[in-house]
Design a protein around this motif. Structure first.
Motif: not given
Length: 631
Positions: A19-27, A30-34, A49-52, A96-98
């Protein structure tokens, strides 16, 4: 009462790693797209953000999948792990992030949807009182259950749950033991009567002598059996894992062959990109979620998604008796009258008196009286001494309603006039001190029971139907004859029910349908456990599926929803994998480069998901038997 695992409902959703990974990935996405479309800047900053995500989220997921591979567990998620690694090598960080989001999010939702063993034990523990009322001389003190000793005098107040097994010393009342014993009636309690831990007391206080300590009581034993059945429940392989077991090694084999034959490692990467198992990781969960939603709209709560995948594969169905194939309430089924007494007149007199009684069978007589539109007379001189029956004067006539045993004790010469004793409950009627008749009561079968049972084999391929009950032999066999079940077990304890279900499940997938606390271990042990109604938080925690309005039609609807979900999920998964295999072959021969392969895989994913979404559209009908008549 007994040692149990921690009384928690499982790890909270937000505390699990997935769950932590999923929430972190979504955030981070979003940061990457911005950064890319709203802020600009260098490509390196945009990709941070994607590398992280790939480093902090992808690494533990890939490591866990490597561990699975070492143990030769080749599921669909293993291919997703390969896809994460491949995406890093190709520089496809967003892809990969998706994949990280798909993998972590799916596991988080799965962990949340599937209940844990401790939740059932928690429900069992919460149901019991934390204290008991011990009486010493004239003093009543509250003590913890573990302080109760054998021969202690315990007071059970109205509507309390009995904390121990014992014998009534003082008081007259009734107890609801149906969740424990399978008996569908309120059981009368007078001095000398046995009481069971977990039973619900009626409106009168009872003074009981403890015959066992709380840890040795019947209820504690059920908790022990519950815990054992949870610990030994077999792990069911998920549909996606079964398909991924051959899809994953096949995809890797194609990629390696393409690399070996061409000498170009890019072809291996292209094959892996096309092979990303989104039809398995997305389409099947979408079909399951859609089916859960459809079931919920039909008043069917699916607590364990695995039940939707496996219900259609079950070939044995096992029913408890009370409240499942019966209505769980006594009804007046026979009215036998002595010569010279007219049925409508007797019913009118008896019903006029019974409206002042709190006896468990009085409501059945009043229901019959109302159905017959019998005349209600004024009743006077009413008395109901505990354990002595009901007496009164109605329309100038003396009426007494009592048991066969008490009647023959008073007037043994009437034995020849009484009808033969059969199963069920009965009461004898005296009018002006003359034997007037006998009323018989049974927990009546559901009107659609026979047609439902008869359609299970031809329509749902069930090879075995069983009736397993804690009730008496006469009652169980009576019901079995009414609904058409030949395989019958009666007077079964929770331990015996569990043993039967375990034996049957070892031979074929099983569905167990029940509604009492005594059914909880069997509900857990069966391939699919279905609980009727919300009579107990214990059974609803133990069950995989909860039928809210206690209808056999809902069981049929669930079976059809399961079959439809499985069919559409397989269409989406196998169809998507078929298109992916075609894409992999094109990539292997160099006709589909990695970028084009990623695009084609997205098209395949959309097609698979769109097909899976069909499952939420209600079909024209979800039952295929006649609920109003015989099969």
């Amino acid at each position: 009462m007994t040692d149990t695992p921690s009384a928690s409902s499982g790890t909270p959703l937000w505390k699990s790693l997935e769950t932590v990974i999923a929430i972190f990935t979504i955030i981070m996405i979003v940061v990457y797209l911005f950064l890319r479309y709203g802020w600009g800047g260098s490509e390196t900053i945009q990709n941070l953000p994607l590398w992280s995500v790939l480093l902090l989220g992808g690494t533990p997921l890939v490591w866990g999948l490597l561990v699975k591979m070492v143990h030769r567990e080749f599921g669909s998620d293993l291919l997703a792990g390969i896809s994460i690694v491949v995406s890093v090598i190709l520089g496809e960080y967003l892809a990969g992030s998706l994949v990280v989001l798909m993998l972590s999010g799916g596991e988080a939702l799965e962990a949340y949807a599937v209940r844990s063993a401790s939740s059932v034990l928690q429900a069992l523990s919460k149901r019991m009182p934390s204290v008991a009322h011990r009486k010493t001389d004239s003093l009543i003190e509250d003590i913890s259950l573990d302080q109760i000793e054998i021969n202690d005098t315990i007071v059970i107040f109205p509507h309390e749950i009995c904390p121990i097994d014992g014998v009534v010393l003082e008081g007259h009342g009734v107890m609801d033991e149906s969740y424990l014993t399978g008996e569908p009636y309120m059981m009368s309690k007078t001095p000398g009567s046995q009481v069971l831990s977990g039973a619900i007391n009626g409106e009168a206080a009872l003074i009981v002598r403890a015959e066992k300590r709380a840890v040795d009581s019947r209820y504690a034993r059920i908790m022990e059996v519950m815990q054992a059945s949870e610990q030994h429940r077999p792990h069911m392989r998920r549909l996606a894992d079964k398909l991924g077991a051959w899809y994953t090694p096949l995809a890797v084999l194609i990629g390696i062959a393409a690399w070996a034959l061409s000498g170009d490692p890019v072809r291996f990467l292209a094959v892996m990109v096309v092979a990303t198992p989104c039809p398995l990781l997305i389409a099947i969960p979408v079909a399951i979620i859609g089916s859960i939603s459809l079931a919920a709209r039909r008043a069917i709560i699916v607590r364990d998604p695995t039940s939707l995948e496996t219900a259609d594969t079950c070939r044995t169905i096992i029913f408890d008796k009370t409240g499942t194939l019966t209505y769980g309430e006594p009804q007046l089924t026979e009215q036998l009258y002595a010569p010279g007494f007219h049925g409508s007149e007797v019913l009118s007199l008896v019903g006029s008196l019974e409206q002042f009684s709190k006896h468990p069978l009085s409501q059945a007589i009043l229901d019959a009286m109302q159905a017959a539109k019998a005349v209600v007379h004024e009743a006077t001189e009413i008395s109901e001494p505990p354990g002595q029956g009901l007496r009164g004067t109605v329309a100038g006539r003396s009426i007494e309603i009592t048991s066969r045993k008490k009647l023959l004790k008073q007037q043994p010469e009437l034995e020849s006039q009484l009808p033969e004793q059969v199963g069920g409950l009965e009461c004898a009627i005296l009018i002006d001190d003359q034997y007037a008749g006998t009323y018989r009561f049974r927990d009546t079968p559901r009107t659609d029971g026979l047609s439902f049972i008869n359609h299970l084999s031809p329509k749902h391929q069930f090879q075995r139907m069983m009736l397993v009950s804690g009730d008496r032999e006469s009652e169980v066999r009576y019901l079995a004859e009414q609904v058409g079940i030949d395989d019958v077990y009666f007077s079964q304890s929770p331990e015996q029910k569990l043993e039967i279900v375990n034996d049957e499940t070892a031979q074929a997938n099983t569905i167990f349908v029940g509604d009492g606390i005594n059914d909880a271990p069997a509900l857990v042990a069966a391939t699919v456990g279905v609980a009727f109604g919300q009579n107990s938080d214990v059974t609803t925690e133990a069950a995989d599926v909860i039928v809210m309005d206690s209808s056999l039609q809902k069981i049929d609807e669930f079976l059809h929803i399961s079959r439809r979900m499985r069919r559409i999920a397989l269409q989406s998964a196998i169809g998507g994998m078929g298109l992916s295999l075609l894409g992999m072959l094109l990539a292997a021969f160099g006709y589909l480069p990695p970028v084009a392969g990623a695009i084609s895989q997205e098209v395949i994913d959309v097609l698979a998901v769109l097909n899976a979404l069909r499952v939420a559209i209600p079909p024209k009908a979800l039952i295929d038997f006649n609920p109003d008549g015989q099969a």
